[in-house]
Write a protein that holds these residues in place. Structure first.
Motif, PDB file in Angstrom:
ATOM      1  N   TRP A  29      13.327 -10.041 -12.950  1.00 29.27           N
ATOM      2  CA  TRP A  29      14.006 -10.606 -11.783  1.00 29.27           C
ATOM      3  C   TRP A  29      12.975 -10.712 -10.676  1.00 29.27           C
ATOM      4  CZ3 TRP A  29      15.384  -8.417  -6.796  1.00 29.27           C
ATOM      5  CH2 TRP A  29      16.005  -9.370  -5.977  1.00 29.27           C
ATOM      6  N   SER A  30      12.813 -11.918 -10.168  1.00 29.86           N
ATOM      7  CA  SER A  30      11.869 -12.158  -9.086  1.00 29.86           C
ATOM      8  C   SER A  30      12.639 -12.344  -7.785  1.00 29.86           C
ATOM      9  CB  SER A  30      11.038 -13.404  -9.384  1.00 29.86           C
ATOM     10  OG  SER A  30      10.276 -13.772  -8.260  1.00 29.86           O
ATOM     11  N   PRO A  31      12.400 -11.514  -6.776  1.00 31.52           N
ATOM     12  CA  PRO A  31      13.140 -11.659  -5.518  1.00 31.52           C
ATOM     13  C   PRO A  31      12.882 -12.983  -4.804  1.00 31.52           C
ATOM     14  CG  PRO A  31      11.389 -10.026  -5.301  1.00 31.52           C
ATOM     15  CD  PRO A  31      11.495 -10.355  -6.744  1.00 31.52           C
ATOM     16  N   THR A  32      11.764 -13.619  -5.108  1.00 35.82           N
ATOM     17  CA  THR A  32      11.463 -14.917  -4.492  1.00 35.82           C
ATOM     18  C   THR A  32      12.013 -16.088  -5.297  1.00 35.82           C
ATOM     19  OG1 THR A  32       9.372 -15.159  -5.677  1.00 35.82           O
ATOM     20  CG2 THR A  32       9.315 -13.966  -3.572  1.00 35.82           C
ATOM     21  N   GLY A  33      12.467 -15.829  -6.512  1.00 37.32           N
ATOM     22  CA  GLY A  33      12.920 -16.907  -7.383  1.00 37.32           C
ATOM     23  C   GLY A  33      11.796 -17.568  -8.152  1.00 37.32           C
ATOM     24  N   ALA A  34      10.563 -17.097  -7.966  1.00 36.61           N
ATOM     25  CA  ALA A  34       9.414 -17.737  -8.610  1.00 36.61           C
ATOM     26  C   ALA A  34       9.494 -17.649 -10.127  1.00 36.61           C
ATOM     27  CB  ALA A  34       8.121 -17.099  -8.124  1.00 36.61           C
ATOM     28  N   ALA A  35       9.978 -16.529 -10.648  1.00 36.07           N
ATOM     29  CA  ALA A  35      10.030 -16.374 -12.099  1.00 36.07           C
ATOM     30  C   ALA A  35      10.966 -17.388 -12.738  1.00 36.07           C
ATOM     31  CB  ALA A  35      10.459 -14.958 -12.467  1.00 36.07           C
ATOM     32  N   ILE A  74      11.873  -1.086 -13.325  1.00 37.19           N
ATOM     33  CA  ILE A  74      10.484  -0.956 -12.857  1.00 37.19           C
ATOM     34  C   ILE A  74      10.274  -1.882 -11.674  1.00 37.19           C
ATOM     35  CG2 ILE A  74       8.055  -1.179 -13.450  1.00 37.19           C
ATOM     36  CD1 ILE A  74       8.806  -0.787 -16.382  1.00 37.19           C
ATOM     37  N   ILE A  75       9.901  -1.321 -10.536  1.00 39.43           N
ATOM     38  CA  ILE A  75       9.586  -2.113  -9.353  1.00 39.43           C
ATOM     39  C   ILE A  75       8.094  -2.405  -9.375  1.00 39.43           C
ATOM     40  CG2 ILE A  75       9.560  -2.168  -6.835  1.00 39.43           C
ATOM     41  CD1 ILE A  75      11.943  -0.268  -6.876  1.00 39.43           C
ATOM     42  N   ALA A  76       7.748  -3.678  -9.532  1.00 36.27           N
ATOM     43  CA  ALA A  76       6.342  -4.095  -9.655  1.00 36.27           C
ATOM     44  C   ALA A  76       6.059  -5.220  -8.674  1.00 36.27           C
ATOM     45  CB  ALA A  76       6.042  -4.528 -11.088  1.00 36.27           C
ATOM     46  N   VAL A  77       6.250  -4.923  -7.381  1.00 41.45           N
ATOM     47  CA  VAL A  77       5.953  -5.886  -6.327  1.00 41.45           C
ATOM     48  C   VAL A  77       4.956  -5.249  -5.368  1.00 41.45           C
ATOM     49  CG1 VAL A  77       8.213  -6.981  -6.497  1.00 41.45           C
ATOM     50  CG2 VAL A  77       7.884  -5.108  -4.861  1.00 41.45           C
ATOM     51  N   THR A  78       4.358  -6.065  -4.516  1.00 48.45           N
ATOM     52  CA  THR A  78       3.450  -5.515  -3.515  1.00 48.45           C
ATOM     53  C   THR A  78       4.239  -4.738  -2.468  1.00 48.45           C
ATOM     54  OG1 THR A  78       3.556  -7.589  -2.286  1.00 48.45           O
ATOM     55  CG2 THR A  78       1.726  -7.321  -3.829  1.00 48.45           C
ATOM     56  N   ARG A  83      10.737  -2.974   0.779  1.00 50.18           N
ATOM     57  CA  ARG A  83      12.001  -2.828   1.497  1.00 50.18           C
ATOM     58  C   ARG A  83      13.018  -3.859   1.009  1.00 50.18           C
ATOM     59  NH1 ARG A  83      13.264  -3.225   8.067  1.00 50.18           N
ATOM     60  NH2 ARG A  83      15.532  -3.073   7.818  1.00 50.18           N
ATOM     61  N   ARG A  84      12.604  -5.100   0.932  1.00 52.46           N
ATOM     62  CA  ARG A  84      13.528  -6.160   0.516  1.00 52.46           C
ATOM     63  C   ARG A  84      14.087  -5.886  -0.875  1.00 52.46           C
ATOM     64  NH1 ARG A  84      11.817 -12.520  -0.412  1.00 52.46           N
ATOM     65  NH2 ARG A  84      13.827 -13.250  -1.205  1.00 52.46           N
ATOM     66  N   VAL A  85      13.204  -5.499  -1.796  1.00 53.98           N
ATOM     67  CA  VAL A  85      13.631  -5.257  -3.172  1.00 53.98           C
ATOM     68  C   VAL A  85      14.553  -4.046  -3.260  1.00 53.98           C
ATOM     69  CG1 VAL A  85      12.745  -4.361  -5.360  1.00 53.98           C
ATOM     70  CG2 VAL A  85      11.762  -6.425  -4.373  1.00 53.98           C
ATOM     71  N   MET A  86      14.184  -2.983  -2.584  1.00 54.83           N
ATOM     72  CA  MET A  86      14.990  -1.763  -2.679  1.00 54.83           C
ATOM     73  C   MET A  86      16.374  -1.945  -2.069  1.00 54.83           C
ATOM     74  SD  MET A  86      12.075   1.151  -2.089  1.00 54.83           S
ATOM     75  CE  MET A  86      10.896   1.487  -3.420  1.00 54.83           C
ATOM     76  N   GLU A  87      16.440  -2.690  -0.992  1.00 50.98           N
ATOM     77  CA  GLU A  87      17.752  -2.950  -0.396  1.00 50.98           C
ATOM     78  C   GLU A  87      18.589  -3.866  -1.295  1.00 50.98           C
ATOM     79  OE1 GLU A  87      16.845  -4.343   3.534  1.00 50.98           O
ATOM     80  OE2 GLU A  87      16.384  -2.309   4.267  1.00 50.98           O
ATOM     81  N   ALA A 108       7.746   4.944  -0.261  1.00 51.98           N
ATOM     82  CA  ALA A 108       8.714   3.983  -0.790  1.00 51.98           C
ATOM     83  C   ALA A 108       9.808   4.662  -1.602  1.00 51.98           C
ATOM     84  CB  ALA A 108       7.998   2.939  -1.653  1.00 51.98           C
ATOM     85  N   ALA A 109       9.444   5.641  -2.439  1.00 51.45           N
ATOM     86  CA  ALA A 109      10.449   6.326  -3.257  1.00 51.45           C
ATOM     87  C   ALA A 109      11.455   7.055  -2.379  1.00 51.45           C
ATOM     88  CB  ALA A 109       9.774   7.304  -4.216  1.00 51.45           C
ATOM     89  N   LEU A 110      10.990   7.601  -1.264  1.00 50.53           N
ATOM     90  CA  LEU A 110      11.905   8.291  -0.344  1.00 50.53           C
ATOM     91  C   LEU A 110      12.889   7.318   0.288  1.00 50.53           C
ATOM     92  CD1 LEU A 110       9.802  10.958   1.584  1.00 50.53           C
ATOM     93  CD2 LEU A 110      11.682  11.331  -0.001  1.00 50.53           C
ATOM     94  N   TYR A 111      12.429   6.109   0.579  1.00 50.74           N
ATOM     95  CA  TYR A 111      13.346   5.134   1.175  1.00 50.74           C
ATOM     96  C   TYR A 111      14.436   4.753   0.182  1.00 50.74           C
ATOM     97  CZ  TYR A 111      15.278   1.056   3.444  1.00 50.74           C
ATOM     98  OH  TYR A 111      16.165   0.168   4.020  1.00 50.74           O
ATOM     99  N   LEU A 112      14.072   4.525  -1.072  1.00 45.55           N
ATOM    100  CA  LEU A 112      15.099   4.203  -2.063  1.00 45.55           C
ATOM    101  C   LEU A 112      16.036   5.384  -2.259  1.00 45.55           C
ATOM    102  CD1 LEU A 112      16.315   2.287  -4.108  1.00 45.55           C
ATOM    103  CD2 LEU A 112      14.641   3.089  -5.786  1.00 45.55           C
ATOM    104  N   ALA A 113      15.495   6.602  -2.271  1.00 42.53           N
ATOM    105  CA  ALA A 113      16.348   7.787  -2.408  1.00 42.53           C
ATOM    106  C   ALA A 113      17.341   7.874  -1.246  1.00 42.53           C
ATOM    107  CB  ALA A 113      15.487   9.048  -2.465  1.00 42.53           C
ATOM    108  N   LYS A 114      16.897   7.494  -0.060  1.00 46.29           N
ATOM    109  CA  LYS A 114      17.785   7.516   1.096  1.00 46.29           C
ATOM    110  C   LYS A 114      18.908   6.498   0.935  1.00 46.29           C
ATOM    111  CE  LYS A 114      17.714   7.251   6.166  1.00 46.29           C
ATOM    112  NZ  LYS A 114      16.884   6.977   7.357  1.00 46.29           N
ATOM    113  N   LEU A 115      18.582   5.295   0.459  1.00 44.86           N
ATOM    114  CA  LEU A 115      19.608   4.280   0.243  1.00 44.86           C
ATOM    115  C   LEU A 115      20.630   4.749  -0.793  1.00 44.86           C
ATOM    116  CD1 LEU A 115      17.409   1.035   0.121  1.00 44.86           C
ATOM    117  CD2 LEU A 115      18.854   1.808   2.011  1.00 44.86           C
ATOM    118  N   LEU A 116      20.148   5.406  -1.849  1.00 48.86           N
ATOM    119  CA  LEU A 116      21.067   5.888  -2.877  1.00 48.86           C
ATOM    120  C   LEU A 116      21.906   7.060  -2.374  1.00 48.86           C
ATOM    121  CD1 LEU A 116      18.862   5.682  -6.102  1.00 48.86           C
ATOM    122  CD2 LEU A 116      20.491   4.022  -5.205  1.00 48.86           C
TER     123      LEU A 116
END
Length: 359
Positions: A29-35, A74-78, A83-87, A108-116
């Motif tokens: 899944w590409s957040p930009t739609g490029a894939a 697997i999150i494999a973005v720059t 933030r955009r992907v995790m949200e 970054a992992a802490l931010y996702l943990a906070k969202l969850l």
């Protein structure tokens, strides 16, 4: 296993190749739609380099579609896409899944943990110190895989789920992972920012003019001394938190199989093995736009919290902000969301280990 790969750049494509070879079922899944555009009509992914071949990888139209039924995400973005992907994915994640952040930086992992935590959900969020492959896109549907790392340091948020996280990583990519103390140790094990900063400083006009220049071959003794001096700052910061992390020489030896020594000598040995690896041909490169705000800035912040001077990291932020005519201190969109200001070093370290459990 069904594996959702968030991001279809070089690293995400490299993971798809590795996973498919092991009998897993990756989906992009590409957040930009490029894939979706690149692989429209079922075009295959073509791999060259050390793992040549051709395979078909499904592309999901949404994060929900990609994550539904996936055992691992697997999150494999720059980093400037974290933030955009995790949200986007946080509302879709479910109990029983594992999330891998490859490669991790800037809490970054802490931010996702906070969202969850806001959903009352806790999952193993595994932070990798670096990527498991070195790979780059080669055309709209290609990937060139130049290396597979023999060892990657990892940690999980929360720490008590690290066993589950480690098992998921090994089930996918084999026995190439080493547990570190916690996600703070992983943050302090990212060697890209200082190495990239030093090399870009030493080769600034070559990049700005769009010239061909060897990435590792351009790490001269002077550039190497900057890397080593920045490494001493990083190691002192780790020690202030009671952590032991690998030196830059250890990183080169493990990643590239070269003999320990001065950084410049080790870099030249890598260059002899991999002369095709070129440096950026523009100042609009992740060596600057990612590594300064998401690599140097978080360590400067940790230094302020722990009372450890980080003069070269601070200088790098200021220099590249001037060079790029950008305010890189304002471009990290994760740090302001974590409310670290006012926390002590002990409190920050506890947060890195426990996440938001009980908060």
């Amino acid at each position: 296993m069904r594996i959702a790969i968030i991001g279809a750049g070089g690293i995400g494509r490299g993971y798809a190749v590795l996973l498919a070879r092991e009998g897993h079922a990756p989906v992009f899944w590409s957040p930009t739609g490029a894939a979706e555009a690149d692989f429209a009509g079922g075009k295959p992914l073509t791999a060259t380099g050390i793992l040549p071949g051709e395979l078909s990888v499904p592309v999901a139209a949404s994060s929900a579609e990609a994550i539904d039924g996936a055992e691992v995400v697997i999150i494999a973005v720059t980093a400037n896409g974290f933030r955009r992907v995790m949200e986007a994915i946080a509302p879709q994640l479910a109990a029983g899944q594992t999330v891998i952040v490859s490669a991790h930086c800037s809490f970054a992992a802490l931010y996702l943990a906070k969202l969850l935590a806001e959903r009352g959900l806790e999952l193993p969020i595994v932070a990798w110190s670096t990527t498991a492959v070195t790979a780059r896109k080669s055309g709209p549907t290609g990937v060139h895989i130049s290396g597979v790392r023999s060892q990657v340091d990892i940690a999980a948020v929360p720490k008590r789920l690290e066993t589950e996280g480690l098992a998921a990583c090994r089930a996918l990519f084999g026995d190439r992972f080493a547990l570190r103390d916690d996600v703070l140790a992983i943050m302090l094990s990212n060697l890209n920012p200082p190495a990239h900063m030093a090399n870009m400083l030493g080769n600034l006009t070559r990049a700005e003019k769009g010239e061909d220049w060897p990435n590792y071959g351009s790490i001269t003794p002077a550039v190497g001394r900057i890397v080593e001096a920045m490494d001493r700052e990083r190691l002192a910061l780790a020690a202030a938190f009671g952590l032991t992390v690998r030196t830059v020489q250890d990183h080169y030896a493990l990643s590239f199989g070269v003999e320990p020594g001065p950084v410049s000598d080790m870099a030249q040995a890598v260059y002899r093995k991999r002369p095709e690896l070129l440096g950026p041909k523009s100042l609009d490169t992740r060596f600057i736009t990612e590594d300064v705000p998401f690599g140097l800035l978080p360590l400067e912040r940790l230094g302020a919290i722990a009372g450890v001077p980080m003069p070269l990291h601070q200088a790098g932020i200021e220099l590249f902000s001037a060079i790029s005519a950008r305010g890189f201190r304002a471009e990290n969109d994760l740090l302001p969301l974590l409310d670290l200001d006012g926390l002590s070093a002990v409190e920050v370290h506890r947060l890195a280990r426990e996440g938001w459990a009980g908060c």
